[in-house]
Design a protein around this motif. Structure first.
Motif, PDB file in Angstrom:
ATOM      1  N   SER A 257      35.939  48.844  53.911  1.00  0.00           N
ATOM      2  CA  SER A 257      36.801  49.975  54.289  1.00  0.00           C
ATOM      3  C   SER A 257      36.317  50.616  55.575  1.00  0.00           C
ATOM      4  O   SER A 257      37.118  50.999  56.432  1.00  0.00           O
ATOM      5  N   GLY A 258      34.994  50.749  55.678  1.00  0.00           N
ATOM      6  CA  GLY A 258      34.431  51.379  56.876  1.00  0.00           C
ATOM      7  C   GLY A 258      34.764  50.592  58.138  1.00  0.00           C
ATOM      8  O   GLY A 258      35.181  51.167  59.153  1.00  0.00           O
ATOM      9  N   ILE A 259      34.599  49.281  58.064  1.00  0.00           N
ATOM     10  CA  ILE A 259      34.916  48.426  59.219  1.00  0.00           C
ATOM     11  C   ILE A 259      36.401  48.570  59.569  1.00  0.00           C
ATOM     12  O   ILE A 259      36.782  48.692  60.734  1.00  0.00           O
ATOM     13  N   ALA A 260      37.233  48.572  58.522  1.00  0.00           N
ATOM     14  CA  ALA A 260      38.683  48.666  58.753  1.00  0.00           C
ATOM     15  C   ALA A 260      39.059  50.002  59.387  1.00  0.00           C
ATOM     16  O   ALA A 260      39.871  50.064  60.319  1.00  0.00           O
ATOM     17  N   ARG A 261      38.433  51.071  58.908  1.00  0.00           N
ATOM     18  CA  ARG A 261      38.745  52.392  59.471  1.00  0.00           C
ATOM     19  C   ARG A 261      38.284  52.496  60.926  1.00  0.00           C
ATOM     20  O   ARG A 261      38.959  53.122  61.746  1.00  0.00           O
ATOM     21  N   LEU A 262      37.143  51.887  61.239  1.00  0.00           N
ATOM     22  CA  LEU A 262      36.690  51.876  62.640  1.00  0.00           C
ATOM     23  C   LEU A 262      37.745  51.241  63.549  1.00  0.00           C
ATOM     24  O   LEU A 262      37.878  51.606  64.720  1.00  0.00           O
ATOM     25  N   ALA A 263      38.478  50.265  62.993  1.00  0.00           N
ATOM     26  CA  ALA A 263      39.517  49.598  63.781  1.00  0.00           C
ATOM     27  C   ALA A 263      40.810  50.406  63.794  1.00  0.00           C
ATOM     28  O   ALA A 263      41.785  49.991  64.417  1.00  0.00           O
ATOM     29  N   GLY A 264      40.816  51.538  63.073  1.00  0.00           N
ATOM     30  CA  GLY A 264      42.029  52.357  63.025  1.00  0.00           C
ATOM     31  C   GLY A 264      43.038  51.880  61.992  1.00  0.00           C
ATOM     32  O   GLY A 264      44.218  52.213  62.048  1.00  0.00           O
ATOM     33  N   ALA A 265      42.574  51.078  61.034  1.00  0.00           N
ATOM     34  CA  ALA A 265      43.475  50.549  60.013  1.00  0.00           C
ATOM     35  C   ALA A 265      43.569  51.483  58.818  1.00  0.00           C
ATOM     36  O   ALA A 265      42.679  52.308  58.583  1.00  0.00           O
ATOM     37  N   GLU A 266      44.636  51.301  58.068  1.00  0.00           N
ATOM     38  CA  GLU A 266      44.812  52.051  56.825  1.00  0.00           C
ATOM     39  C   GLU A 266      44.282  51.187  55.691  1.00  0.00           C
ATOM     40  O   GLU A 266      44.500  49.970  55.670  1.00  0.00           O
ATOM     41  N   VAL A 267      43.555  51.799  54.747  1.00  0.00           N
ATOM     42  CA  VAL A 267      42.886  51.027  53.696  1.00  0.00           C
ATOM     43  C   VAL A 267      43.368  51.461  52.319  1.00  0.00           C
ATOM     44  O   VAL A 267      43.424  52.654  52.030  1.00  0.00           O
ATOM     45  N   LYS A 268      43.712  50.493  51.485  1.00  0.00           N
ATOM     46  CA  LYS A 268      44.041  50.790  50.083  1.00  0.00           C
ATOM     47  C   LYS A 268      43.161  49.937  49.183  1.00  0.00           C
ATOM     48  O   LYS A 268      43.171  48.718  49.268  1.00  0.00           O
ATOM     49  N   GLU A 269      42.413  50.620  48.298  1.00  0.00           N
ATOM     50  CA  GLU A 269      41.574  49.895  47.335  1.00  0.00           C
ATOM     51  C   GLU A 269      42.233  49.967  45.966  1.00  0.00           C
ATOM     52  O   GLU A 269      42.633  51.054  45.543  1.00  0.00           O
ATOM     53  N   ASN A 270      42.332  48.859  45.254  1.00  0.00           N
ATOM     54  CA  ASN A 270      42.861  48.944  43.889  1.00  0.00           C
ATOM     55  C   ASN A 270      41.738  49.363  42.938  1.00  0.00           C
ATOM     56  O   ASN A 270      40.579  49.459  43.317  1.00  0.00           O
ATOM     57  N   GLU A 271      42.129  49.646  41.693  1.00  0.00           N
ATOM     58  CA  GLU A 271      41.167  50.054  40.673  1.00  0.00           C
ATOM     59  C   GLU A 271      40.312  48.825  40.316  1.00  0.00           C
ATOM     60  O   GLU A 271      40.855  47.789  39.954  1.00  0.00           O
ATOM     61  N   PRO A 272      38.987  48.900  40.424  1.00  0.00           N
ATOM     62  CA  PRO A 272      38.192  47.699  40.116  1.00  0.00           C
ATOM     63  C   PRO A 272      38.122  47.424  38.620  1.00  0.00           C
ATOM     64  O   PRO A 272      38.250  48.339  37.810  1.00  0.00           O
ATOM     65  N   TYR A 273      37.935  46.151  38.255  1.00  0.00           N
ATOM     66  CA  TYR A 273      37.613  45.837  36.857  1.00  0.00           C
ATOM     67  C   TYR A 273      36.111  45.632  36.767  1.00  0.00           C
ATOM     68  O   TYR A 273      35.480  45.179  37.720  1.00  0.00           O
ATOM     69  N   PRO A 274      35.517  46.013  35.634  1.00  0.00           N
ATOM     70  CA  PRO A 274      34.059  46.076  35.560  1.00  0.00           C
ATOM     71  C   PRO A 274      33.397  44.726  35.350  1.00  0.00           C
ATOM     72  O   PRO A 274      33.975  43.822  34.754  1.00  0.00           O
TER      73      PRO A 274
ATOM     74  N   GLY B 298      26.331  37.400  31.422  1.00  0.00           N
ATOM     75  CA  GLY B 298      26.810  38.270  32.499  1.00  0.00           C
ATOM     76  C   GLY B 298      28.049  37.722  33.165  1.00  0.00           C
ATOM     77  O   GLY B 298      28.323  36.522  33.102  1.00  0.00           O
ATOM     78  N   CYS B 299      28.804  38.594  33.793  1.00  0.00           N
ATOM     79  CA  CYS B 299      29.970  38.164  34.573  1.00  0.00           C
ATOM     80  C   CYS B 299      30.168  39.166  35.708  1.00  0.00           C
ATOM     81  O   CYS B 299      29.533  40.213  35.754  1.00  0.00           O
ATOM     82  N   ALA B 300      31.061  38.810  36.600  1.00  0.00           N
ATOM     83  CA  ALA B 300      31.313  39.688  37.747  1.00  0.00           C
ATOM     84  C   ALA B 300      32.497  40.618  37.484  1.00  0.00           C
ATOM     85  O   ALA B 300      33.435  40.254  36.782  1.00  0.00           O
ATOM     86  N   GLY B 301      32.423  41.793  38.081  1.00  0.00           N
ATOM     87  CA  GLY B 301      33.595  42.653  38.172  1.00  0.00           C
ATOM     88  C   GLY B 301      34.199  42.438  39.546  1.00  0.00           C
ATOM     89  O   GLY B 301      33.654  41.704  40.375  1.00  0.00           O
ATOM     90  N   GLY B 302      35.313  43.087  39.803  1.00  0.00           N
ATOM     91  CA  GLY B 302      35.914  42.865  41.115  1.00  0.00           C
ATOM     92  C   GLY B 302      36.962  43.900  41.479  1.00  0.00           C
ATOM     93  O   GLY B 302      37.375  44.712  40.636  1.00  0.00           O
ATOM     94  N   GLY B 303      37.347  43.844  42.722  1.00  0.00           N
ATOM     95  CA  GLY B 303      38.401  44.749  43.188  1.00  0.00           C
ATOM     96  C   GLY B 303      38.982  44.225  44.485  1.00  0.00           C
ATOM     97  O   GLY B 303      38.291  43.553  45.258  1.00  0.00           O
ATOM     98  N   ASP B 304      40.258  44.490  44.689  1.00  0.00           N
ATOM     99  CA  ASP B 304      40.946  44.030  45.900  1.00  0.00           C
ATOM    100  C   ASP B 304      41.150  45.192  46.872  1.00  0.00           C
ATOM    101  O   ASP B 304      41.309  46.336  46.463  1.00  0.00           O
ATOM    102  N   THR B 305      41.139  44.852  48.151  1.00  0.00           N
ATOM    103  CA  THR B 305      41.365  45.847  49.192  1.00  0.00           C
ATOM    104  C   THR B 305      42.478  45.343  50.109  1.00  0.00           C
ATOM    105  O   THR B 305      42.504  44.171  50.459  1.00  0.00           O
ATOM    106  N   THR B 306      43.403  46.237  50.439  1.00  0.00           N
ATOM    107  CA  THR B 306      44.467  45.881  51.380  1.00  0.00           C
ATOM    108  C   THR B 306      44.302  46.719  52.644  1.00  0.00           C
ATOM    109  O   THR B 306      44.236  47.948  52.583  1.00  0.00           O
TER     110      THR B 306
END
Ligand SMILES: [Zn+2]
Length: 484
Positions: free
Chosen positions: A380-397, A178-186
């Motif tokens: 993302s939810g926490i960030a939006r509560l703060a009024g921030a803009e959220v960008k998620e990249n495409e995750p790798y599996p 097994g291995c991990a997938g991942g994704g970045d959020t800005t």
């Protein structure tokens, strides 16, 4: 020196050939051509896709044509690293090897046993006498070492098999499942600025001395996060004294746990002593929480080069600190199936101050796709509560461990037959090609094993010579078992 006399001869002969062909990431063309010409010389069907990935189709030994097709997978590319005093051109020079006891190493450069030995094993099978196997597909991907991009561009149908042996792990006696997938959020938090209050002067609050490390492999140790430490210190400081944040910066890579962070603030001269006491007090508490992990943690106040004309207004400052307090960092869940494996984690990796606002980067990993998304949704939810803009990249599996996997049962049984004990089952909290291949070819039944390789990706890379023979014995026995 010649290594082709080592056992098994068919494998080492292929590895010797691979050593003679330059094949760093992005420069695999010649090695790809060798694979095609080798296939042609043996009358085997072979194909190279537009990305450079190669497949060689090897028919079954007579009488085993009906056995399931097994894909033998490895990557063509190697990492090119050399000692600074070594004169070596990875674009044209063959790797020079030397033997040190049981170990084979290169002279001042990476060896490329990662993944040259795996590839050589697959190629060696073609010539090996007396090995019984069903139909095989040798899949040699490109660009593994720079983001798994070759595997990421595989097209459906390139391989037909539904069972895959990845030959790219580095620990004898262990099987990776097994291995991990991942994704970045800005996250970009817009802020309002106001004039710095009269009579205040600038200070830098600096966090350093932390161990950092790889955001996947080392996250299990729950080391200190410089951005988190700074946030806690500043939160206490602003509670005790008027202190106005102008900027916060920390971390420099998504895949590294941040070791350093600093905040630029404006405060009254008369408050500096109090601020420094509060900061030191909070640091001591954090050190206690971190146990012995981070004895070099340091939080210091330094004079800044220049005064800040503008600082965050009260509301923006409060929102920023709340956001940083709220964002998760560290291990979120451990695996139920594999003791000691981190299943899901987040690295609160970077923060920088720009004209637009505060830019925060996180890197989330999980071996379960839905758990990865759930944690990213929370961020993302926490960030939006703060009024921030959220960008998620495409995750790798990721690649979720499947303890009922058929090929795993086969490898366990064969390992016990050959070596007298079952292999250790392992998974890693980082990306592997199997994660991507599993997504490209749904239902692919996979395991990963290999010889004993130390210090890959560095000039100290070395492979244990007897372990290569053990790896070969396991591979041959697994194929024989699969051939029925
Ligand atoms: Zn590798």
């Amino acid at each position: 020196m010649s290594i082709s006399g080592f056992e098994p001869n068919v494998l080492w002969k292929q590895f010797e050939k691979i050593l003679s062909i330059p094949h760093c990431s992005g420069n695999e063309k010649q090695l790809g051509e060798y694979l095609l010409s080798y296939a042609k010389s043996r009358n085997l069907e072979a194909e190279r896709d537009d990305t450079g990935n190669v497949v060689i189709r090897v028919p079954a030994t007579p009488g085993h044509e009906g056995a399931p097709v097994v894909v033998l997978q490895g990557h063509q590319d190697m990492v090119g690293e050399k000692n600074s005093d070594v004169n070596f051109d990875f674009n044209k020079d063959p790797i020079q090897v030397e033997v040190d006891g049981d170990w084979l190493t290169a002279k001042g450069t990476t060896l490329g046993a990662d993944n040259g030995i795996g590839l050589a094993a697959a190629l060696g099978l073609v010539e090996a006498e007396g090995v019984v196997h069903g139909p095989l597909e040798i899949l040699a991907t490109v660009d593994e070492e720079v983001g798994l991009t070759g595997a990421g561009k595989l097209l459906p149908g390139f391989v037909k098999g539904q069972t895959l042996l990845n030959l790219d792990s580095e620990e004898l006696g262990a099987v990776y499942i097994g291995c991990a997938g991942g994704g970045d959020t800005t996250i970009t938090l817009p802020v309002s600025r106001t004039d710095a209050p009269a009579g205040t002067k600038s200070l830098i609050v600096k966090v350093s001395g932390l161990r950092g490390g790889h955001s996947g492999i080392d996250i299990i140790e729950q080391r200190g996060n410089a951005i988190k430490v700074l946030t806690r210190v500043l939160s206490q400081v602003v509670k005790s004294q008027p202190c106005h944040i102008a900027e916060i910066n920390g971390g420099n890579k998504r895949n590294a746990i941040p070791r350093e962070a600093w905040g630029g603030v404006m405060a009254l001269d008369t408050a500096v002593d109090e601020i420094s006491g509060v900061a030191a007090n909070e640091m001591e508490k954090i050190k206690v929480e971190l146990g012995g992990r981070e004895s070099d943690l340091s939080v210091v106040l330094e004079p800044a080069d220049q005064a800040y004309a503008k600082v965050l207004d009260e509301k923006s400052q409060g929102t920023l600190l709340d956001l940083l307090l709220g964002l998760p960092h560290g291990v979120e869940a451990m695996s139920y199936d594999i003791p000691g494996l981190v299943e899901t984690s987040n690295n609160l990796a970077t923060i920088s101050t720009s004209g637009k606002g505060m830019v925060i980067g996180t890197s989330t990993r999980s071996s379960i796709v839905s758990a990865l998304q759930a944690l990213r949704d929370r961020i993302s939810g926490i960030a939006r509560l703060a009024g921030a803009e959220v960008k998620e990249n495409e995750p790798y599996p990721g690649w979720k461990p499947d303890l009922d996997s058929n090929i795993l049962q086969v490898v366990k049984k064969v390992h016990a037959d050959v070596f007298g004990k079952e292999p250790e089952m392992k998974a890693i909290h980082a990306g592997l090609e199997c994660g991507i291949i599993g997504e490209k070819f749904p239902g692919m039944d996979m395991v990963s094993f290999g010889p004993w390789i130390e210090h890959p990706h560095s000039p100290e890379e070395r492979v244990n010579i007897p372990s290569v023979n053990s790896f070969w014995q396991l591979l041959v026995a697994v194929l024989q078992e699969m051939a029925g």
